[in-house]
Scaffold this motif. Structure first.
Motif, PDB file in Angstrom:
ATOM      1  N   GLU A 181       6.819   9.765   2.223  1.00  0.00           N
ATOM      2  CA  GLU A 181       6.372  11.103   1.816  1.00  0.00           C
ATOM      3  C   GLU A 181       4.899  11.146   1.397  1.00  0.00           C
ATOM      4  O   GLU A 181       4.256  12.197   1.514  1.00  0.00           O
ATOM      5  N   ASN A 182       4.378  10.053   0.864  1.00  0.00           N
ATOM      6  CA  ASN A 182       3.065  10.080   0.220  1.00  0.00           C
ATOM      7  C   ASN A 182       2.028   9.180   0.883  1.00  0.00           C
ATOM      8  O   ASN A 182       1.007   8.867   0.277  1.00  0.00           O
ATOM      9  N   ASN A 183       2.295   8.784   2.109  1.00  0.00           N
ATOM     10  CA  ASN A 183       1.363   7.900   2.806  1.00  0.00           C
ATOM     11  C   ASN A 183       1.656   7.931   4.293  1.00  0.00           C
ATOM     12  O   ASN A 183       2.722   8.400   4.729  1.00  0.00           O
ATOM     13  N   THR A 184       0.729   7.446   5.067  1.00  0.00           N
ATOM     14  CA  THR A 184       0.939   7.216   6.491  1.00  0.00           C
ATOM     15  C   THR A 184       0.273   5.893   6.851  1.00  0.00           C
ATOM     16  O   THR A 184      -0.646   5.448   6.155  1.00  0.00           O
ATOM     17  N   PRO A 185       0.707   5.245   7.921  1.00  0.00           N
ATOM     18  CA  PRO A 185       0.013   4.030   8.339  1.00  0.00           C
ATOM     19  C   PRO A 185      -1.477   4.247   8.550  1.00  0.00           C
ATOM     20  O   PRO A 185      -2.292   3.395   8.177  1.00  0.00           O
ATOM     21  N   ALA A 186      -1.844   5.383   9.108  1.00  0.00           N
ATOM     22  CA  ALA A 186      -3.269   5.645   9.358  1.00  0.00           C
ATOM     23  C   ALA A 186      -4.055   5.733   8.056  1.00  0.00           C
ATOM     24  O   ALA A 186      -5.170   5.201   7.954  1.00  0.00           O
ATOM     25  N   MET A 187      -3.492   6.406   7.058  1.00  0.00           N
ATOM     26  CA  MET A 187      -4.183   6.530   5.775  1.00  0.00           C
ATOM     27  C   MET A 187      -4.341   5.170   5.112  1.00  0.00           C
ATOM     28  O   MET A 187      -5.402   4.848   4.565  1.00  0.00           O
ATOM     29  N   ALA A 237       0.895  -1.157   0.000  1.00  0.00           N
ATOM     30  CA  ALA A 237       0.000   0.000   0.000  1.00  0.00           C
ATOM     31  C   ALA A 237       0.936   1.210   0.000  1.00  0.00           C
ATOM     32  O   ALA A 237       1.168   1.845   1.026  1.00  0.00           O
ATOM     33  N   ASN A 238       1.491   1.511  -1.149  1.00  0.00           N
ATOM     34  CA  ASN A 238       2.612   2.440  -1.237  1.00  0.00           C
ATOM     35  C   ASN A 238       2.226   3.882  -0.987  1.00  0.00           C
ATOM     36  O   ASN A 238       2.917   4.617  -0.276  1.00  0.00           O
ATOM     37  N   HIS A 239       1.116   4.313  -1.584  1.00  0.00           N
ATOM     38  CA  HIS A 239       0.824   5.748  -1.543  1.00  0.00           C
ATOM     39  C   HIS A 239      -0.673   6.027  -1.545  1.00  0.00           C
ATOM     40  O   HIS A 239      -1.471   5.216  -2.001  1.00  0.00           O
ATOM     41  N   ASP A 240      -0.991   7.193  -1.029  1.00  0.00           N
ATOM     42  CA  ASP A 240      -2.308   7.770  -1.218  1.00  0.00           C
ATOM     43  C   ASP A 240      -2.241   8.614  -2.488  1.00  0.00           C
ATOM     44  O   ASP A 240      -1.348   9.472  -2.617  1.00  0.00           O
ATOM     45  N   VAL A 241      -3.136   8.401  -3.416  1.00  0.00           N
ATOM     46  CA  VAL A 241      -3.051   9.058  -4.723  1.00  0.00           C
ATOM     47  C   VAL A 241      -3.101  10.573  -4.589  1.00  0.00           C
ATOM     48  O   VAL A 241      -2.292  11.297  -5.202  1.00  0.00           O
TER      49      VAL A 241
END
Length: 257
Positions: A216-222, A161-165
């Motif tokens: 840079e583009n994600n967090t565990p919570a997201m 789950a690499n990134h939030d778009v």
């Protein structure tokens, strides 16, 4: 029972210990040899006990510590033929240790069955693996048909789950890098992970671990929120967690019926 301990997970380095039927293998070596050895010993495994190292692809965050590790411990290295060619080019003297496998080939190591499958990433010969009743899928722009065939319903799934778009698009990365990550040879987003996690859980997956999160583009919570929302539709809860970035994880494991 197959047990996976991630030793590091993310763009700064990736490695994991996979254990089954008394067999221990290292998956990727993207952190220093010293860190790998310390982590293994923390888990009660000496480097000499490893039956093999399995490599997903040749990006530095997956092979950065491999040269020193194999020089010290001479462990056989399994990878796709194209990945082996890349390793031979980058690491002097590694050829005698390389064990290239063909497309569709299954490897057996003293009771541990390893099933590779191709991923779609910008590294020649990139692949993921199923180890017994656990599967690992990271570094892929989308879930390939082969990955879905091998992994759907696997009891334990380690999933990128690499990134939030939105975070990626609005973030500091240059345009070309954003396009690479978002493209078909890039990385799975939180939404991609959520979609496959739901499909796999409906088919029998009992635990999901999210991995390779971007700093840079994600967090565990997201990531947990995106995938967790998808899994809320299930009748039976599926445990969901995030692999630690820089520390040894708990043991993720499961049993088949």
């Amino acid at each position: 029972m197959t047990t996976i301990h991630t030793l590091a997970s993310g763009s700064s380095g990736n490695a994991a210990l996979v254990s089954c039927c008394g067999v221990h293998v290292l998956l990727d070596a993207g952190i220093s040899c010293r860190r790998i050895v310390v982590a293994l010993r923390t888990l009660g495994v000496e480097p000499e006990e490893l039956a093999a190292v399995f490599i997903t692809h040749t990006h530095t965050d997956h092979i950065g510590g491999l040269q020193t590790f194999v020089k010290k411990y001479a462990v056989p290295v399994y990878a796709s033929r194209r990945t082996c060619a890349g390793l031979a080019y980058r690491i002097a003297g590694i050829e005698p240790l390389l064990r290239p496998f063909a497309d569709g080939e299954t490897i057996s190591l003293d009771g541990l069955t390893v099933t590779p499958f191709p991923t779609c990433h910008d590294a020649p010969g990139a692949c993921g693996y199923r180890f017994g009743d656990a599967g690992v899928l990271t570094d892929s722009g989308y879930v390939t048909e082969e990955a879905a065939e091998v992994l759907t319903g696997v009891p334990l799934l380690v999933l990128e789950a690499n990134h939030d778009v939105d975070a990626l698009r609005s973030g500091p990365y240059p345009y070309y890098l954003k396009q690479r990550i978002l493209g078909p040879e890039g990385h799975l987003s939180n939404e991609d992970a959520a979609a496959f996690a739901l499909v796999s859980a409906r088919a029998g997956t009992r635990e999901i671990v999210l991995a390779h999160l971007s700093r840079e583009n994600n967090t565990p919570a997201m990531a947990l929120n995106a995938v967790g929302r998808a899994l809320e539709t299930l009748d039976v809860p599926v445990p969901l967690s995030v692999a630690p970035r820089d520390t040894v994880s708990q043991g993720y494991h499961t049993k088949t019926d």
